[in-house]
Design a protein around this motif. Structure first.
Motif, PDB file in Angstrom:
ATOM      1  N   LEU A   1      42.086  31.884  43.523  1.00  0.00           N
ATOM      2  CA  LEU A   1      40.779  32.508  43.354  1.00  0.00           C
ATOM      3  C   LEU A   1      39.912  31.668  42.419  1.00  0.00           C
ATOM      4  N   ALA A   2      38.702  31.348  42.865  1.00  0.00           N
ATOM      5  CA  ALA A   2      37.781  30.580  42.022  1.00  0.00           C
ATOM      6  C   ALA A   2      37.449  31.378  40.766  1.00  0.00           C
TER       7      ALA A   2
ATOM      8  N   GLU B   1      38.439  29.971  31.567  1.00  0.00           N
ATOM      9  CA  GLU B   1      38.997  28.608  31.548  1.00  0.00           C
ATOM     10  C   GLU B   1      38.129  27.619  32.330  1.00  0.00           C
ATOM     11  N   GLY B   2      37.466  28.100  33.374  1.00  0.00           N
ATOM     12  CA  GLY B   2      36.573  27.221  34.130  1.00  0.00           C
ATOM     13  C   GLY B   2      35.447  26.686  33.263  1.00  0.00           C
ATOM     14  N   HIS B   3      34.860  27.560  32.448  1.00  0.00           N
ATOM     15  CA  HIS B   3      33.823  27.110  31.509  1.00  0.00           C
ATOM     16  C   HIS B   3      34.396  26.113  30.503  1.00  0.00           C
TER      17      HIS B   3
ATOM     18  N   TYR C   1      40.050  32.055  49.371  1.00  0.00           N
ATOM     19  CA  TYR C   1      40.354  30.620  49.317  1.00  0.00           C
ATOM     20  C   TYR C   1      41.396  30.235  50.362  1.00  0.00           C
ATOM     21  N   LYS C   2      42.346  31.128  50.590  1.00  0.00           N
ATOM     22  CA  LYS C   2      43.357  30.873  51.617  1.00  0.00           C
ATOM     23  C   LYS C   2      42.687  30.675  52.981  1.00  0.00           C
ATOM     24  N   THR C   3      41.699  31.495  53.270  1.00  0.00           N
ATOM     25  CA  THR C   3      40.971  31.379  54.533  1.00  0.00           C
ATOM     26  C   THR C   3      40.167  30.093  54.586  1.00  0.00           C
TER      27      THR C   3
ATOM     28  N   HIS D   1      37.358  25.289  39.168  1.00  0.00           N
ATOM     29  CA  HIS D   1      38.611  25.616  38.475  1.00  0.00           C
ATOM     30  C   HIS D   1      39.106  26.951  39.025  1.00  0.00           C
ATOM     31  N   ARG D   2      40.367  26.975  39.418  1.00  0.00           N
ATOM     32  CA  ARG D   2      40.909  28.146  40.108  1.00  0.00           C
ATOM     33  C   ARG D   2      42.045  28.787  39.325  1.00  0.00           C
ATOM     34  N   GLU D   3      42.205  30.082  39.560  1.00  0.00           N
ATOM     35  CA  GLU D   3      43.360  30.770  39.026  1.00  0.00           C
ATOM     36  C   GLU D   3      44.595  30.310  39.805  1.00  0.00           C
TER      37      GLU D   3
END
Length: 283
Positions: free
Chosen positions: A185-186, A35-37, A206-208, A179-181
């Protein structure tokens, strides 16, 4: 949807489009589309009449042959996914290695004013020479008006902007947000290779980063880096390769913060044998 595997084929089609004064966007990918692409492709379609999506696993940007061998190659699935975005306005260019490198699979040497020696450059020998070689080649073949790259590979984006500037390539580089899940997560083609336990653990990255951004408002860059290192030292599954807070212009690590500069935190983490990268704007 046409899929072109030879430079001569796609060049003829592009020349015909240019003769009609149509604008052309380029989205370079290594396939295994997600989906990011597709978000990059959608953005490109809003800005241009036609979009070329290149699908090419570039051997010269891998410093690990095992990683190259394991990289997913899913051309048929990729094409079906692109059809869900547009059947008529996307051209797929999926060349062979020989077609791109003309029988000599060696990268050229580039000077990116030091950007290539930071972060990924420290850990992946010759990586950005490979990136520069192949992206420049795509620009020469496709001759796009605009080219689209995601900010997940922020260092790569900065290097491609430098490539265009130093080599006077007539293309506008458009950076697009990560774009992230749903879990943060990237999105990455590598995510499909994550074993269930690591897939579940990976959003910790990503949380960190988000908490590090909060700390950056009140703490020094060094203190924030130390805090992140501690978080991963206590994690059972994820192994931190690096965390760097850098100036977005030079990509050099920050020594003392300035209100006149912008900063990002860059991270690379191993989830088993899968290497994941991410970054976040800090100010």
């Amino acid at each position: 949807m046409e899929v072109y595997s030879e430079k001569q084929q796609i060049t003829a089609v592009i020349d015909a489009l240019k003769a009609k004064n149509l604008t052309l966007g380029l989205v370079p990918t290594m396939g295994a589309l997600h989906e990011g692409h597709l978000q990059l492709v959608k953005k490109a379609l809003t800005d241009n009449d036609k979009v070329v999506v290149s699908i090419f696993v570039n051997p010269t940007q891998f410093d690990n042959n095992e990683d190259l061998d394991k990289y997913p190659r899913t051309l048929e699935k990729d094409v079906e996914l692109l059809k869900t975005v547009s059947k008529n306005n996307i051209l797929v260019y999926a060349p062979t290695v020989d077609d791109m490198y003309e029988g000599k699979t060696v990268s050229k040497n580039f000077d990116f004013d030091g950007l290539e020696f930071e972060m990924e450059g420290r850990f992946r020998n010759g990586h950005f020479d490979g990136v520069g070689t192949i992206v420049k080649r795509f620009f020469e073949i496709v001759k796009p008006h605009r080219a689209y790259f995601g900010e997940k590979d922020f260092q790569q984006l900065a290097i491609i902007k430098k490539l265009v500037k130093k080599h006077h390539i007539p293309v506008t580089i458009v950076g697009c947000k990560i774009h992230r899940e749903a879990n943060g997560l990237a999105m990455s083609s590598r995510n499909t290779r994550l074993k269930p336990a690591y897939k579940k653990a990976a959003p910790f990255i990503y949380k960190t980063l988000k908490t590090a951004k909060q700390h950056f408002g009140t703490k020094s860059a060094n203190k924030v880096v130390e805090w992140v290192v501690k978080q991963f030292a206590n994690h059972d599954l994820l192994e931190l390769e690096y965390i760097i807070i850098a100036d977005t212009e030079t990509l050099k690590p920050v020594k003392r913060k300035s209100n006149k500069k912008s900063y990002r935190a860059f991270i690379a983490v191993y989830a088993d044998d899968i290497r994941l990268i991410d970054n976040i704007a800090l100010n």
